[in-house]
Design an enzyme around this catalytic site. Sequence first.
Site, short mmCIF file in Angstrom:
data_model
loop_
_atom_site.label_atom_id
_atom_site.label_comp_id
_atom_site.label_asym_id
_atom_site.label_seq_id
_atom_site.Cartn_x
_atom_site.Cartn_y
_atom_site.Cartn_z
N ASN A 146 44.28 43.87 36.37
CA ASN A 146 43.54 42.66 36.70
C ASN A 146 43.98 41.44 35.90
O ASN A 146 43.98 40.33 36.39
CB ASN A 146 42.04 42.90 36.46
N HIS A 147 44.36 41.70 34.64
CA HIS A 147 44.64 40.59 33.73
C HIS A 147 45.76 40.97 32.78
O HIS A 147 46.06 42.15 32.60
CB HIS A 147 43.40 40.26 32.92
N ASP A 179 42.70 50.27 35.44
CA ASP A 179 41.62 49.52 34.80
C ASP A 179 40.99 48.50 35.75
O ASP A 179 41.71 47.78 36.46
CB ASP A 179 42.22 48.78 33.59
N LEU A 230 40.07 42.71 40.98
CA LEU A 230 41.43 42.20 41.25
C LEU A 230 41.44 40.87 42.01
O LEU A 230 42.26 40.01 41.76
CB LEU A 230 42.24 43.22 42.06
N GLU A 239 39.24 37.49 43.62
CA GLU A 239 38.03 36.67 43.69
C GLU A 239 38.28 35.62 44.75
O GLU A 239 39.42 35.36 45.09
CB GLU A 239 37.74 35.93 42.37
N GLU A 255 38.95 53.00 37.68
CA GLU A 255 37.81 52.56 36.88
C GLU A 255 37.08 51.49 37.68
O GLU A 255 37.59 50.40 37.90
CB GLU A 255 38.23 51.97 35.54
N HIS A 294 35.76 55.32 25.44
CA HIS A 294 35.96 54.19 24.52
C HIS A 294 35.01 53.04 24.84
O HIS A 294 34.93 52.09 24.08
CB HIS A 294 37.41 53.72 24.61
C1 NOJ Z 1 37.67 48.49 31.23
C2 NOJ Z 1 38.09 49.08 29.92
O1 NOJ Z 1 37.63 50.41 29.87
C3 NOJ Z 1 37.46 48.22 28.87
O2 NOJ Z 1 37.63 48.79 27.59
C4 NOJ Z 1 38.07 46.85 28.93
O3 NOJ Z 1 37.41 46.00 28.02
C5 NOJ Z 1 37.92 46.24 30.34
N1 NOJ Z 1 38.22 47.17 31.38
C6 NOJ Z 1 38.85 45.08 30.52
O4 NOJ Z 1 40.18 45.51 30.57
#
Ligand code: NOJ
Length: 555
Positions: free
Chosen positions: A144-145, A239, A244, A246, A286, A353
């Site tokens: 995404n970034h 991630d 993705l 907007e 995710e 995490h």
């Molecule tokens: C999801 C990740 O698991 C998280 O740790 C992160 O801060 C965000 N995406 C942004 O990348």
Amino acid sequence: MRLVLVLVMALAWACSGGGPAQDAGAGEVTEVAGGDTRDWVTPGPDWQRRTVFYQVWVRSFQDSNGDGIGDLPGLISRLDYLEALGIGALWLSPIHPTPYADSGYDVADYRAVNPDYGTLEDFQRLVEEAHARGIRVFADLVMNHTSDQHAWFQESRSSKDNPRADWYLWADQPNLPCTPGLQFGDSAWKWDEGRGQYYFHQFYEGQPDLNYRNPEVAAAMLDVARFWLGKGVDGFRVDAIYTLFEDLPGTPEDQFICGHHPLTHAYLKTLRQVLEEYPQRASLAEVWGPTGTTAAYFGDGQDEFHLALSMDQELAIQGALMLDAPSLLAPKLTDTLGRLPEGTQYATFLSSHDWPRVMHQTGNDPARARLAAVLLLTLPGTPIVYYGDEVGATNTTAQVVDKRDGSRAPMPWTAAPDLGFTTGTPWLAPAPGNETACVAAQDQDPDSLLALYRRLIALRNRLDFLGSAPIRVLRPATSTDKLLLFVREAQGRTLLVALSFAKQALPLTLDLSALVSVAATLELTSEAEVPALTPQNAAAYQVTLGPHGYAVWSL
Ligand code: NOJ
């Protein structure tokens, strides 16, 4: 015959100048479509439905050079431990160069390895050594970034007419009404002096969002995926894919969409096509949202993700564990599974995490932590064990980036103050309790949490239908709201699981006559004694489970 096929295909690939199939990284062909040359923990297609994943926070797993930071050579040195644990796949946190504004989820170079963690050669050696032990390796793909330090962003911010001017989302006014999630700040727009415009970021301001409407961006990220697949990775945890696309400024107000944009799905299908260029690769999404929304990321079951993290289910598990209330979880289990396209499944986890550790969630209660382990490894879906949870590691109060560091403390290998993690000073102060919550203290103890995890993972590997088989929650004729009783059934094989969420002993009388036609095999229990379960006593089977006790039978 298979060997001949392997050789013929290897020759064909070599002569064709190399396509994705010559992707073994070190130049060695390791797999062919439809065949499998390695002794994988979970061989064959659809392996991702039958395996147990283990999530490694690379920075915290094992330091090899005394700088206090976990690294790839350190991780390699612990692969024997992971092999003995029985897991079939690793998911590594991002390994790339990063200013660490979001703990590595701000990538400054997608094709390099963070020097703190090692080199590209170390990574290849990790893949080879993991593969040699039958363990597959997932990388984290942050799509995404990028980091604001990434060369793409540096170029994009340099002027309004540079070749990458349109690779990010720039605007004269911060007029897209999206807000970043929780800890990521108040505004999704950051003024950039160099460019004289605002840029858009869904996460921290050091993480500018890429503009996926730009075909060059879309293609560049697919090439990143190919790069790592070419190094032999077995797939990606991808991630934040729900962010993705907007709607850009200027779209009519009622069209503003900040997440789960319809265009995302078309793009994710192209990612799946890239994965399909390589044999036996898989992907894990995710995605945050209610179950129905998440399920959309499986596409038709063949054209988007193979697996998706189930946030809904994790929340329900957490709630059930914290409040001793299985009723918070039971409806979610069947509800979640009912909606999935054939061939796909959720990935189930207790912590990560981003979430507090299981021990933290359970108020440092070892019995509840054991119950959680049994739950994780008997539920449907692909289980992900978060490093350290298998020895009952708890949260640290230390923080370097944000409060999520609580669950990212160094792995407790030994009872020593340095945890056997480093000879230097750990980058993040350890969590307390490693005198007993460590591998060395539990390794040889058959009653330890670690031993329980090993038994559960072995069970899971043996009964490989547990990932995909449906779940049936039983409502026994017994008056308690503290029991979760369910069966997992496939192809004539059945696992029966009884879990107590009670703080006191829980005497039960269960009618299991519809299930038990031959004497059941007791696979695991917390109890010193559990009466045999046979067709003779199944109609009024009496058993007492201790506080947060469990019993698991196969039938
Ligand atoms: C999801 C990740 O698991 C998280 O740790 C992160 O801060 C965000 N995406 C942004 O990348």
